[in-house]
Design a protein around this motif. Structure first.
Motif, PDB file in Angstrom:
ATOM      1  N   VAL A 153      59.326  13.634  48.224  1.00  0.00           N
ATOM      2  CA  VAL A 153      60.159  14.487  47.818  1.00  0.00           C
ATOM      3  C   VAL A 153      59.603  15.100  46.436  1.00  0.00           C
ATOM      4  N   PHE A 154      59.353  14.463  45.549  1.00  0.00           N
ATOM      5  CA  PHE A 154      58.573  14.864  44.184  1.00  0.00           C
ATOM      6  C   PHE A 154      57.283  15.679  44.765  1.00  0.00           C
TER       7      PHE A 154
ATOM      8  N   LEU B   5      56.196   7.568  39.531  1.00  0.00           N
ATOM      9  CA  LEU B   5      57.229   6.829  38.585  1.00  0.00           C
ATOM     10  C   LEU B   5      58.002   5.951  39.731  1.00  0.00           C
ATOM     11  N   THR B   6      57.744   6.266  41.066  1.00  0.00           N
ATOM     12  CA  THR B   6      58.583   5.479  42.086  1.00  0.00           C
ATOM     13  C   THR B   6      57.931   4.709  42.957  1.00  0.00           C
ATOM     14  N   SER B   7      58.393   3.751  43.721  1.00  0.00           N
ATOM     15  CA  SER B   7      57.885   2.726  44.656  1.00  0.00           C
ATOM     16  C   SER B   7      58.511   2.933  45.966  1.00  0.00           C
ATOM     17  N   ASN B   8      58.954   4.090  46.024  1.00  0.00           N
ATOM     18  CA  ASN B   8      59.713   4.578  47.376  1.00  0.00           C
ATOM     19  C   ASN B   8      59.011   5.616  48.026  1.00  0.00           C
ATOM     20  N   PRO B   9      58.327   5.445  49.105  1.00  0.00           N
ATOM     21  CA  PRO B   9      57.379   6.495  49.584  1.00  0.00           C
ATOM     22  C   PRO B   9      58.182   7.907  50.026  1.00  0.00           C
TER      23      PRO B   9
ATOM     24  N   GLU C 260      48.970   3.585  48.767  1.00  0.00           N
ATOM     25  CA  GLU C 260      50.206   3.085  47.786  1.00  0.00           C
ATOM     26  C   GLU C 260      51.288   2.567  48.467  1.00  0.00           C
ATOM     27  N   PHE C 261      51.743   2.904  49.707  1.00  0.00           N
ATOM     28  CA  PHE C 261      53.051   2.182  50.160  1.00  0.00           C
ATOM     29  C   PHE C 261      52.580   1.401  51.495  1.00  0.00           C
ATOM     30  N   GLN C 262      51.210   1.263  51.635  1.00  0.00           N
ATOM     31  CA  GLN C 262      50.968   0.562  52.670  1.00  0.00           C
ATOM     32  C   GLN C 262      51.734   0.850  54.230  1.00  0.00           C
ATOM     33  N   VAL C 263      51.879   2.039  54.359  1.00  0.00           N
ATOM     34  CA  VAL C 263      52.059   3.057  55.709  1.00  0.00           C
ATOM     35  C   VAL C 263      51.031   2.968  56.636  1.00  0.00           C
ATOM     36  N   ASP C 264      51.270   2.986  58.058  1.00  0.00           N
ATOM     37  CA  ASP C 264      50.390   3.314  59.045  1.00  0.00           C
ATOM     38  C   ASP C 264      49.871   4.736  59.032  1.00  0.00           C
ATOM     39  N   LEU C 265      48.840   5.044  59.739  1.00  0.00           N
ATOM     40  CA  LEU C 265      48.121   6.302  59.808  1.00  0.00           C
ATOM     41  C   LEU C 265      49.229   7.499  60.114  1.00  0.00           C
ATOM     42  N   LEU C 266      50.043   7.109  61.264  1.00  0.00           N
ATOM     43  CA  LEU C 266      50.702   8.110  61.793  1.00  0.00           C
ATOM     44  C   LEU C 266      51.897   8.546  60.673  1.00  0.00           C
ATOM     45  N   SER C 267      52.302   7.394  60.143  1.00  0.00           N
ATOM     46  CA  SER C 267      53.294   7.574  58.805  1.00  0.00           C
ATOM     47  C   SER C 267      52.900   8.342  57.568  1.00  0.00           C
TER      48      SER C 267
END
Length: 438
Positions: free
Chosen positions: A338-339, A329-333, A265-272
């Motif tokens: 937090v939700f 509802l958010t595009s912020n990882p 969903e947020f295109q982060v790497d495996l560790l993140s």
């Protein structure tokens, strides 16, 4: 029952060492599932799997795990926790090591199926062992510790597996986990036993845990056939079973799919993604112990009626649980995390209470069977349906939004069963009346 009225044993408290051992078993039992979740993208590449197929890898474990829940309950009540758990741990440790060396989809599915069978005793065994070792006024905390251990496995296992995969590969990760399992199997084999047979327990502690409501024996009081009939026709059993499943669907969805959710969903790497996953599970682990365990026991010890305490925290916890829906509802990882953290904390506070209620309504000598019914439903709808349906919907829609909304609906159903169908928390009796748990 007030604090002043309780006469606790002096000196060594073997029951809390047993609690630590049960927590270790649950952590190891869930390490396997955490590893599969974290390694899912690498497994997809290695075995050329679609999202639907990796969902099958998740769910085939749960098919086997769920299929074994009802028979494992009878086995635990008949033969006790010690030997069933020893055999299960020994075999699932070997299977985890073998998993590191396999190739081909067929072997992948087969190993996951066999591992599910051998892992099936962990939660019912921990629930039954806790009922045997702990009096009612300590059982909330004891239940919360082993239940939170399942969540804490994500905090320990997620980053560990991610690091091993990043610096080595997924095969190394499973090999390391298998070796750790073997070591703890030997520890459990040498230390665990029932209170009356344990080599380090004092007579004072045995008298204490039996005086204040712990179950004195593993011996079944009624025939298994009669127990199953009574349990499956009890409104209270259905209330706690479907109620617990409301929590379990969301729990299993996040357990299996959260690393992939953050990654895709947020295109982060495996560790993140593993760190974003670990934080909600850390908060859930703390909340489960602090609210579902310590606070529950504290309120009951101060004289509050257990029915009100249990129902009150279940209602508040599940209502807070709906917060996880804010993640879609958010595009912020970070905001999404937090939700999810707030929602997972809310439902995690209710899980230990579910195990406590299951043991309280259970007929004498049938704790294993009652717990296995609860876990059967939890894994049928949560472990199997949440795993497979989520993979299918992600393939069809390209997102997790619909899967999260379905989990919210199941959570609402669970809240209804806990609050309306369950009714008063009373022991399911074989006579005409039911005995209220004080």
């Amino acid at each position: 029952m007030g604090d002043a009225a309780i006469q606790r044993p002096k000196g060594k408290n073997t029951r809390w060492a047993i609690s630590s051992l049960l927590c270790s078993i649950i952590i190891l039992n869930y390490f396997d599932r955490v590893a599969i979740a974290v390694a899912a993208p690498e497994l997809q590449d290695s075995f050329n799997l679609s999202a639907t197929e990796i969902g099958i890898v998740f769910s085939i474990y749960n098919y086997a795990y769920t299929m074994m829940q009802l028979p494992i309950g009878t086995m635990l009540d008949k033969w006790g926790v010690s030997w069933i758990t020893r055999i299960g741990m020994a075999v699932w440790s070997i299977l985890t090591i073998i998993f590191a060396f396999i190739s081909g989809k067929l072997l992948l599915y087969l190993l996951r199926f066999l591992t599910g069978i051998m892992s099936a005793s962990a939660f019912p065994a921990a629930s039954k062992a806790t009922a045997n070792w702990f009096p009612y006024h300590e059982r909330g905390l004891a239940n919360s510790l082993f239940d939170s251990a399942a969540k804490f496995s994500n905090v320990l296992g997620g980053p560990l597996v991610a690091l091993l995969i990043t610096f080595y590969d997924w095969r190394t990760a499973f090999l390391v986990l298998g070796i750790i399992n073997v070591i703890f199997t030997l520890i459990f084999w040498s230390y665990y036993d029932e209170p009356g047979r344990h080599k380090t327990i004092s007579e004072e502690e045995i008298n204490y845990i039996q005086k204040y409501g712990a179950n004195a024996s593993d011996i079944p009081v009624h025939r298994a056939k009669d127990v199953w009939k009574k349990l499956f026709t009890s409104r209270k059993v259905w209330g706690v079973t479907i109620g617990f499943t409301g929590y379990g669907y969301t729990f299993n969805l996040l357990l299996l799919w959260l690393p992939t959710y953050f990654k895709e969903e947020f295109q982060v790497d495996l560790l993140s993604s593993s760190l974003l996953t670990a934080i909600p599970w850390l908060i859930a682990s703390i909340t489960g112990v602090a609210v579902g365990g310590w606070l529950v026991d504290r309120l009951i010890q101060k004289g509050h009626k257990s029915n009100r305490v249990y129902k009150g925290i279940i209602i508040i916890g599940m209502l807070i649980g709906f917060s996880f829906l804010g993640a879609i509802l958010t595009s912020n990882p970070i905001l999404s995390m937090v939700f999810i953290s707030i929602g997972l904390a809310g439902i995690s506070a209710t899980a230990p209470i579910g195990w406590t209620i299951a043991s309280k309504i259970s007929p004498p000598g049938a704790q294993g069977q009652t717990s296995s019914i609860v876990n059967f439903s939890n894994n049928l709808f949560g472990g199997i349906m949440a795993a497979a349906l989520t993979g299918y919907l992600v393939d069809k829609t390209g997102s997790f939004h619909l899967s999260f909304m379905i989990a919210g609906a199941v959570l609402a159903i669970g809240l209804f069963f806990y609050t309306i169908v369950l009714g008063d928390i009373k022991t399911v009796e074989f006579g005409e009346t039911e005995k209220e748990s004080k």
